[in-house]
Design a protein around this motif. Sequence first.
Motif, PDB file in Angstrom:
ATOM      1  N   LEU A 230       0.803  -1.230   0.000  1.00 27.77           N
ATOM      2  CA  LEU A 230       0.000   0.000   0.000  1.00 27.77           C
ATOM      3  C   LEU A 230       0.831   1.273   0.000  1.00 27.77           C
ATOM      4  N   HIS A 231       1.834   1.321   0.837  1.00 23.67           N
ATOM      5  CA  HIS A 231       2.701   2.505   0.887  1.00 23.67           C
ATOM      6  C   HIS A 231       4.100   2.101   0.426  1.00 23.67           C
ATOM      7  N   HIS A 303     -17.327   4.029   3.161  1.00 22.73           N
ATOM      8  CA  HIS A 303     -16.363   2.922   3.086  1.00 22.73           C
ATOM      9  C   HIS A 303     -17.094   1.633   2.697  1.00 22.73           C
ATOM     10  N   HIS A 339      -7.570  -1.190   3.492  1.00 22.17           N
ATOM     11  CA  HIS A 339      -7.356   0.159   4.030  1.00 22.17           C
ATOM     12  C   HIS A 339      -8.669   0.927   4.010  1.00 22.17           C
ATOM     13  N   GLY A 373      -8.804  -3.481   7.564  1.00 19.97           N
ATOM     14  CA  GLY A 373      -9.428  -2.517   6.639  1.00 19.97           C
ATOM     15  C   GLY A 373     -10.157  -1.429   7.407  1.00 19.97           C
ATOM     16  N   SER A 376      -8.242   0.756   9.793  1.00 18.29           N
ATOM     17  CA  SER A 376      -7.426   1.821   9.197  1.00 18.29           C
ATOM     18  C   SER A 376      -8.271   2.960   8.640  1.00 18.29           C
ATOM     19  N   ARG A 378      -9.643   6.301   8.773  1.00 13.28           N
ATOM     20  CA  ARG A 378      -9.291   7.467   9.588  1.00 13.28           C
ATOM     21  C   ARG A 378     -10.463   8.417   9.800  1.00 13.28           C
ATOM     22  N   ARG A 430      -5.463   1.591  -7.236  1.00 13.54           N
ATOM     23  CA  ARG A 430      -6.119   2.548  -6.343  1.00 13.54           C
ATOM     24  C   ARG A 430      -6.406   3.794  -7.178  1.00 13.54           C
TER      25      ARG A 430
END
Length: 461
Positions: A230-231, A303, A339, A373, A376, A378, A430
């Motif tokens: 992901l990152h 989400h 995520h 998922g 995370s 936020r 993404r």
Amino acid sequence: MFSSQTYIQRRAVLKNSLQGGLLLFLGNEETGMNYTDNTYHFRQDSTFLYYFGLDKVGLAAIIDLESGEEWIVGDEITMDDVIWAGPQPTLLAQALEVGVTQVLPKSALETKIKGSLSIGKSVHYLPPYRPEHTFKLHQLTGWALGEIAHKVSQEFVMAVINQRSYKTDEEIIEMDKAVDISAQMHLNAIKATQAGKYEYEIVGVVHGTARSGGGDLAYPIILSVNGQTLHNHYHGNRLTSGKLVLGDFGAEAVSHYAGDITRTWPVDRVFTQKQKEIYQIVLDANLNVIDALRPGITYLDCHLIAWRTVAEGLKDLGLLKGDIDEMLTLGVPALFMPHGVGHMIGLDVHDMENLGEDLIGYREGMTRSSLLGLKSLRLAKELEAGFVLTVEPGLYFIPELIQQWHSQGKFLEYVNYDALKDYFDFGGVRIEDNYLITHDGARLIGAPIPKTIAEIEALRA
Ligand code: GLY
Ligand code: MN
Ligand code: MN
């Protein structure tokens, strides 16, 4: 920098929302990379920027809530500073630019803070996120290093969140600029992509474009043929035919407002059929969430809209089976989208995250889920006009996670693990855009950036 009236007005609102004591704002310092004078890119603290606008090293500020007085704290530069770094306006001239009429040398700050504490006056400060903040607060208050984090002022934190969460028209203009520079970074990256090049060659183009916009990166560049990580900040892979490139990068405008954009494109000029199928599911998720954006809807529900779209798309492809509602309740889509669907954005790419993720994204009475998922996510609370947020669904094939769930016999009735083996080298997709919540819906930040399959392919024609 905005006009002095903006900062005066912001501080007036803040002063009205707190009771008594001193508000202490720490600006940031230079930080040595490998020795003191060889420094990392300087980034001013965002809350300091929000209330005091000064993008300079080594400043602090205080507001006395009882008298209403305000001071910029710092030292005048020396002749050595002039020789090495050039002349600068006096501290008072800088303070006046943001409507502050008093200055204090750094040496007087400790006396002022300790003096206030000694007469029982509260000193409010925000959570430290750099060791230098903790150390300064320890020096200024005389409290033990270990106590500093526990004595953060929740009242101050909430007052700042209540202001910074709602973007004004002049902030939106800056955010439009940040996203437009970010768009150019993506267009240049897509056009520069070619089989045989290394990822770092594209990263160089991206970073250069951010600098050309007058600011810099809003966060470290994510660009990889292994988009399922992901990152992913590793940029040493060679681009090979048949792979996808996932690029998640954005610029800060000169004002430091951030853009946070993700696009995914093929190394080749066109997507393969298999890539198109997965890409379209993510695009549908992105568009379905955008359609739902309006005040009052929770971002948790947004989400779940993304998860539902991903689950339905994968069911159509035969990779999932069974009841979609059950899958959502159990968290099955996390296997493919582990995520959250997005976060607030503003002066920070994850806006105000240093003030406490749950305080920003969850209202009282809401508990963050512990499911993969959702844990995370936020931002989960009801959206309000003035919020700016990211919409960033994704779909990834993470072989290690798929194999772990398979070997644990997890969700065998929903997941077609055999069919997933054909996707182990797929990577991930993404698609991320930034939106302002308005009184009756939402509006895109910045000009539209190509994102349909046809639009992405047309950039390479
Ligand atoms: N750029 C990191 C994120 O999308 O949250
Ligand atoms: Mn991003
Ligand atoms: Mn993001």
